[in-house]
Design a protein around this motif. Structure first.
Motif, PDB file in Angstrom:
ATOM      1  N   PRO A 120      40.180-130.028 -15.046  1.00  0.00           N
ATOM      2  CA  PRO A 120      41.441-129.616 -15.682  1.00  0.00           C
ATOM      3  C   PRO A 120      41.281-129.104 -17.109  1.00  0.00           C
ATOM      4  O   PRO A 120      42.230-128.554 -17.664  1.00  0.00           O
ATOM      5  N   GLU A 137      46.103-126.239 -11.702  1.00  0.00           N
ATOM      6  CA  GLU A 137      46.983-127.172 -10.986  1.00  0.00           C
ATOM      7  C   GLU A 137      46.724-128.608 -11.447  1.00  0.00           C
ATOM      8  O   GLU A 137      47.660-129.384 -11.704  1.00  0.00           O
ATOM      9  N   ARG A 138      45.451-128.967 -11.542  1.00  0.00           N
ATOM     10  CA  ARG A 138      45.112-130.334 -11.956  1.00  0.00           C
ATOM     11  C   ARG A 138      45.560-130.604 -13.392  1.00  0.00           C
ATOM     12  O   ARG A 138      46.015-131.711 -13.731  1.00  0.00           O
ATOM     13  N   GLU A 141      49.331-131.322 -13.173  1.00  0.00           N
ATOM     14  CA  GLU A 141      49.664-132.577 -12.506  1.00  0.00           C
ATOM     15  C   GLU A 141      49.189-133.796 -13.292  1.00  0.00           C
ATOM     16  O   GLU A 141      49.865-134.839 -13.294  1.00  0.00           O
ATOM     17  N   GLN A 142      48.079-133.667 -13.982  1.00  0.00           N
ATOM     18  CA  GLN A 142      47.552-134.808 -14.723  1.00  0.00           C
ATOM     19  C   GLN A 142      48.114-134.928 -16.135  1.00  0.00           C
ATOM     20  O   GLN A 142      48.090-136.007 -16.725  1.00  0.00           O
TER      21      GLN A 142
END
Length: 339
Positions: A120, A137-138, A141-142
């Motif tokens: 990420p 994306e990571r 989301e994180q």
């Protein structure tokens, strides 16, 4: 609803901005002001997302119901946007890509399919386009403290397309004459209008619905032959399509996907290019207009642009085959094809 759109002036970003304004939302766009025109009715804030001070200036004293990130390509850059905007919006929606899925286009994919490995906080040199989108994306989301919505488009077409797939075909077919057409005209393909992705993304933001949705359209919503015939009908062209098979085109060095846009040969590695599943998004309310409507509206937009000013693709990837190469291939195919 108050919406911040990072990007918001080009193709899908423009479609999202336009749809948000149509719905009466209060829209802010954040971009450098170099890729496209601002839409009337939206507040345009100039800045570079790679500059933390610009992000902090944008965020100072502001909150939104949703952030929609249309132009995130580098995980480290997206992660910094997420860090600055976390806590300032209920939902962070990120526009990813089907290329982020490791099995695409070799296997059928959906939201459960594994992504390419990518950290990420990866930088621009830490992977190709698909891997970096997976890392983005990571990062979302994180890093975001709130709802995260990941939209994973398939092959997008529609008015204001800046990639040059449908615009190239419309322009070429409008010229008429013999047109080199690739592969099997009966091969089903799967296309989606940017405006349909825009509407679905805003529906999910309005409902504050987190999750990950693959938005590739309806499987087999047209065939390659039907699609090119729609282009001929809308342009009023007398074009004659000359269908050359995959093996001939590959043997003569034609580049899949780019020289004849959307051509994916029926060979290993492209086995499932038109088989992604949008079942989850369709069940959640994704509505897809007929491909004929998209072709019609795209030509209505494109025909107002002089042909010499039309641009297909970008500096790294130009779409469309050279006219001289096309003529040579047509001659070679017609000389060898059975009568």
């Amino acid at each position: 609803m108050k919406v911040l759109i990072i990007g918001g002036s080009v193709f899908l970003g423009r479609a999202i901005t336009q749809e948000a304004l149509r719905r009466g939302h209060e829209v802010t766009t954040f971009n450098r002001g170099v890729s496209g025109d601002d839409l009337p009715g939206a507040e345009a804030v100039r800045g570079d997302r790679e500059v933390t001070a610009d992000l902090e200036r944008l965020a100072e004293g502001r909150t939104w119901d949703a952030v929609i990130d249309v132009c995130g390509f580098v995980p480290r850059v997206v992660g910094e946007s997420v860090r600055v905007l976390s806590g300032r919006a209920a939902t962070y929606a990120f526009i990813s890509s089907i290329s982020a899925i490791a099995d695409f286009p070799a296997k059928p994919v959906d939201e459960t399919s594994p992504l390419h490995p990518c950290e990420p906080d990866a930088g621009p040199d830490d992977g190709d386009y698909g891997a970096l989108k997976a890392g983005c994306e990571r990062a979302v989301e994180q890093g975001f403290a709130g709802n995260t919505l990941i939209i994973v488009p398939g092959l997008i077409i529609g008015p204001y397309e800046n990639v040059g797939r449908l615009p190239w075909w419309l322009t070429r077919i409008a010229r008429g004459g013999q047109v080199l057409a690739p592969g099997d005209p009966n091969r089903p393909i799967q296309l989606i209008d940017a405006r349909d992705i825009a509407a679905f993304t805003l529906d999910r933001c309005e409902a504050a619905t987190p999750g990950r949705f693959l938005t590739s359209g309806v499987q087999g919503n047209t065939t390659f032959g039907e699609w090119l015939a729609l282009c001929a009908r809308e342009t009023g062209s007398n074009a004659e399509f000359v269908w050359a098979d995959d093996a001939f085109l590959l043997d003569h060095g034609v580049q899949p996907w780019s020289e004849l846009p959307l051509w994916a040969p029926d060979t290993p590695g492209f086995d499932a290019v038109w088989l992604p599943s949008s079942a989850k998004a369709l069940a959640a309310g994704l509505r897809c207009r007929p491909v004929a409507e998209t072709v019609r509206d795209t030509w209505a937009w494109l025909r107002e642009i002089p042909e010499e000013k039309r641009s297909f693709g970008n500096a790294e990837l130009r779409h469309g085959i050279d006219p001289q190469k096309e003529a040579e291939l047509l001659d070679a195919w017609l000389r060898r094809a059975p009568s």
